[in-house]
Design a protein around this motif. Structure first.
Motif, PDB file in Angstrom:
ATOM      1  N   ASN A  35       0.807  -1.234   0.000  1.00 62.54           N
ATOM      2  CA  ASN A  35       0.000   0.000   0.000  1.00 62.54           C
ATOM      3  C   ASN A  35       0.838   1.282   0.000  1.00 62.54           C
ATOM      4  O   ASN A  35       0.448   2.285   0.597  1.00 62.54           O
ATOM      5  CB  ASN A  35      -0.945   0.008   1.213  1.00 62.54           C
ATOM      6  N   LEU A  36       1.964   1.275  -0.698  1.00 60.61           N
ATOM      7  CA  LEU A  36       2.813   2.465  -0.705  1.00 60.61           C
ATOM      8  C   LEU A  36       2.117   3.646  -1.373  1.00 60.61           C
ATOM      9  O   LEU A  36       2.326   4.799  -0.970  1.00 60.61           O
ATOM     10  CB  LEU A  36       4.128   2.153  -1.429  1.00 60.61           C
ATOM     11  N   ALA A  37       1.280   3.390  -2.373  1.00 54.52           N
ATOM     12  CA  ALA A  37       0.549   4.484  -3.025  1.00 54.52           C
ATOM     13  C   ALA A  37      -0.380   5.164  -2.035  1.00 54.52           C
ATOM     14  O   ALA A  37      -0.512   6.392  -2.031  1.00 54.52           O
ATOM     15  CB  ALA A  37      -0.241   3.948  -4.221  1.00 54.52           C
ATOM     16  N   HIS A  38      -1.012   4.367  -1.176  1.00 57.48           N
ATOM     17  CA  HIS A  38      -1.938   4.947  -0.189  1.00 57.48           C
ATOM     18  C   HIS A  38      -1.178   5.711   0.889  1.00 57.48           C
ATOM     19  O   HIS A  38      -1.663   6.719   1.400  1.00 57.48           O
ATOM     20  CB  HIS A  38      -2.812   3.846   0.410  1.00 57.48           C
ATOM     21  N   LEU A  39       0.021   5.250   1.204  1.00 57.11           N
ATOM     22  CA  LEU A  39       0.856   5.992   2.146  1.00 57.11           C
ATOM     23  C   LEU A  39       1.229   7.344   1.553  1.00 57.11           C
ATOM     24  O   LEU A  39       1.203   8.370   2.256  1.00 57.11           O
ATOM     25  CB  LEU A  39       2.116   5.181   2.466  1.00 57.11           C
ATOM     26  N   ASP A  44       0.231  10.968   3.139  1.00 52.73           N
ATOM     27  CA  ASP A  44       1.272  11.968   3.396  1.00 52.73           C
ATOM     28  C   ASP A  44       0.955  13.285   2.691  1.00 52.73           C
ATOM     29  O   ASP A  44       1.189  14.368   3.242  1.00 52.73           O
ATOM     30  CB  ASP A  44       2.631  11.447   2.918  1.00 52.73           C
ATOM     31  N   ALA A  45       0.411  13.187   1.471  1.00 46.57           N
ATOM     32  CA  ALA A  45       0.065  14.407   0.724  1.00 46.57           C
ATOM     33  C   ALA A  45      -1.035  15.184   1.443  1.00 46.57           C
ATOM     34  O   ALA A  45      -1.002  16.424   1.510  1.00 46.57           O
ATOM     35  CB  ALA A  45      -0.382  14.041  -0.686  1.00 46.57           C
ATOM     36  N   GLY A  57     -11.959   5.787   0.410  1.00 49.41           N
ATOM     37  CA  GLY A  57     -12.500   4.968   1.489  1.00 49.41           C
ATOM     38  C   GLY A  57     -11.431   4.530   2.464  1.00 49.41           C
ATOM     39  O   GLY A  57     -11.660   4.468   3.683  1.00 49.41           O
ATOM     40  N   ILE A  58     -10.243   4.229   1.946  1.00 47.68           N
ATOM     41  CA  ILE A  58      -9.125   3.835   2.805  1.00 47.68           C
ATOM     42  C   ILE A  58      -8.665   5.016   3.647  1.00 47.68           C
ATOM     43  O   ILE A  58      -8.418   4.883   4.853  1.00 47.68           O
ATOM     44  CB  ILE A  58      -7.967   3.286   1.949  1.00 47.68           C
ATOM     45  N   ILE A  59      -8.560   6.183   3.024  1.00 51.95           N
ATOM     46  CA  ILE A  59      -8.159   7.394   3.751  1.00 51.95           C
ATOM     47  C   ILE A  59      -9.126   7.681   4.888  1.00 51.95           C
ATOM     48  O   ILE A  59      -8.733   8.102   5.981  1.00 51.95           O
ATOM     49  CB  ILE A  59      -8.077   8.593   2.788  1.00 51.95           C
ATOM     50  N   ALA A  60     -10.409   7.423   4.651  1.00 45.46           N
ATOM     51  CA  ALA A  60     -11.427   7.714   5.662  1.00 45.46           C
ATOM     52  C   ALA A  60     -11.268   6.879   6.927  1.00 45.46           C
ATOM     53  O   ALA A  60     -11.644   7.318   8.026  1.00 45.46           O
ATOM     54  CB  ALA A  60     -12.822   7.500   5.081  1.00 45.46           C
ATOM     55  N   VAL A  61     -10.697   5.670   6.802  1.00 45.68           N
ATOM     56  CA  VAL A  61     -10.632   4.777   7.963  1.00 45.68           C
ATOM     57  C   VAL A  61      -9.218   4.473   8.439  1.00 45.68           C
ATOM     58  O   VAL A  61      -9.036   3.917   9.521  1.00 45.68           O
ATOM     59  CB  VAL A  61     -11.357   3.438   7.680  1.00 45.68           C
ATOM     60  N   SER A  62      -8.199   4.836   7.678  1.00 49.88           N
ATOM     61  CA  SER A  62      -6.832   4.515   8.074  1.00 49.88           C
ATOM     62  C   SER A  62      -6.419   5.296   9.319  1.00 49.88           C
ATOM     63  O   SER A  62      -6.603   6.514   9.390  1.00 49.88           O
ATOM     64  CB  SER A  62      -5.850   4.831   6.944  1.00 49.88           C
ATOM     65  N   PRO A  63      -5.828   4.615  10.296  1.00 51.56           N
ATOM     66  CA  PRO A  63      -5.366   5.324  11.498  1.00 51.56           C
ATOM     67  C   PRO A  63      -4.249   6.311  11.200  1.00 51.56           C
ATOM     68  O   PRO A  63      -4.025   7.249  11.982  1.00 51.56           O
ATOM     69  CB  PRO A  63      -4.872   4.188  12.412  1.00 51.56           C
ATOM     70  N   PRO A 101      -5.301  -3.021  -3.138  1.00 53.46           N
ATOM     71  CA  PRO A 101      -4.867  -2.709  -1.775  1.00 53.46           C
ATOM     72  C   PRO A 101      -4.897  -3.958  -0.892  1.00 53.46           C
ATOM     73  O   PRO A 101      -5.679  -4.883  -1.131  1.00 53.46           O
ATOM     74  CB  PRO A 101      -5.908  -1.678  -1.303  1.00 53.46           C
ATOM     75  N   ASN A 102      -4.058  -3.953   0.135  1.00 55.82           N
ATOM     76  CA  ASN A 102      -3.900  -5.126   0.982  1.00 55.82           C
ATOM     77  C   ASN A 102      -4.063  -4.735   2.440  1.00 55.82           C
ATOM     78  O   ASN A 102      -3.552  -3.705   2.880  1.00 55.82           O
ATOM     79  CB  ASN A 102      -2.512  -5.730   0.737  1.00 55.82           C
TER      80      ASN A 102
END
Length: 244
Positions: A9-13, A17-18, A49-55, A127-128
Motif C-alpha cells: 500500500n505504498l501508493a496509499h501511504l 502523506d500528501a 474509502g481507505i483514507i477515511a478509515v486509516s489510522p 490494496p492489501n
C-alpha cells in the motif's frame, strides 16, 4: 529505511502523506485545514474509502484529517487479505522482479506489461490489509464507525466496466467479462459480515433469476452485455451498499 515497517500500500501511504502536507500548509494559501475534501473515482474511490478509515489519517485525538469524501464508482470489496501478497510475490519473481527497487526501475510501458501479465494470472495489485496503513479489511472498519465525523457522497457511472475495453487486450477483456461470476465468487470481502452476507445472497438470487425486475431490454445471461452489466452492478454499485 525508505519502506521501514511497510510492505504494501505504498501508493496509499503517499496519498495520506500528501493530505497531511495540505493539512499543515494550506493555511498559508488561504485554505481551511479543518475542511479538506478528497474525491476519488474507481481506484481513487477505493483510496478515499481507505483514507477515511486509516489510522495514519487520524490526528492525535483520533479525528480524521479530512472532512468530506466523494466516492465514485468503487468500494471496499477489492481489498486483498495479507496472505495474497505471497501469490503476488511469486508471480513477480517469475517475471524477474524480486524487490521494490526493481519495480521502481521499470518504465511506464514495462510496468503496464507486468500489470497485464498479473491480471492474466488473476493476480492484481489491489490494496492489501497490511496491518499498518490498512489494519483490517476496511469493510469492518466502516462497520466499526472508523469514518465517524466524515461527510460522504457516493455515486457510480453507468457502463463503468466497459472502460476496461480501452486498457485490456480484447482477449483478456472478454475473458474477464465472461468469467465475472467466477471472479466475484473469489472475492475476499468478509463473507461473515451480516449485512454484507445478506447483500450477497440477495444479489446472487437476482443473478440466478436473470434480474426478473428488469423490463424491456434484458440481455441474455450468456451475452457479453449481461456480464458487463453484472460487473457494473457488483463492482461499482453494490460496493457502495457495503459502506452505506
Amino acid at each position: 529505511a525508505k519502506y521501514e515497517g511497510v510492505n504494501a500500500n505504498l501508493a496509499h501511504l503517499d496519498q495520506i502523506d500528501a493530505i497531511w502536507w495540505v493539512r499543515h500548509n494550506i493555511g498559508a494559501f488561504g485554505g481551511d485545514s479543518t475542511n479538506i475534501t478528497v474525491f476519488g473515482e474507481s481506484a481513487g474511490c477505493v483510496s478515499t474509502g481507505i483514507i477515511a478509515v486509516s489510522p495514519l489519517a487520524k490526528d492525535k485525538d483520533g479525528n480524521s484529517i479530512v472532512k468530506n469524501i466523494i466516492m465514485q464508482s468503487g468500494g471496499m470489496n477489492v481489498i486483498q487479505n495479507p496472505d495474497s501478497l505471497g501469490g503476488m510475490e511469486r508471480n513477480l519473481h517469475d517475471m524477474g522482479i524480486n524487490n521494490v527497487a526493481a519495480l521502481e526501475g521499470l518504465s511506464f510501458e514495462e510496468l503496464n506489461k507486468v500489470w497485464l501479465q498479473l491480471v492474466a494470472k488473476n493476480t492484481t495489485a489491489n490494496p492489501n490489509a497490511d496491518g499498518t496503513i490498512i489494519p483490517v479489511d476496511p469493510v469492518f472498519s466502516w462497520e466499526a464507525n472508523a469514518a465517524k465525523g466524515i461527510n460522504v457522497l457516493q455515486g457510480y457511472n453507468s457502463g463503468e466496466f466497459t472502460y476496461f475495453k480501452t486498457c485490456f487486450p480484447e482477449e483478456l477483456y472478454l475473458r474477464l467479462a465472461k468469467n465475472v461470476e467466477r471472479y466475484l465468487e473469489k472475492s475476499v470481502a468478509p463473507k461473515d459480515l451480516p449485512d454484507y452476507k445478506k447483500l450477497r445472497e440477495k444479489y446472487y438470487a437476482a443473478i440466478r433469476s436473470e434480474f426478473p425486475e428488469w423490463k424491456d431490454g434484458v440481455p441474455a445471461k450468456d451475452s457479453l452485455r449481461f456480464q458487463e452489466e453484472l460487473a457494473d452492478d457488483w463492482l461499482f454499485l453494490a460496493a457502495h451498499a457495503i459502506e452505506a
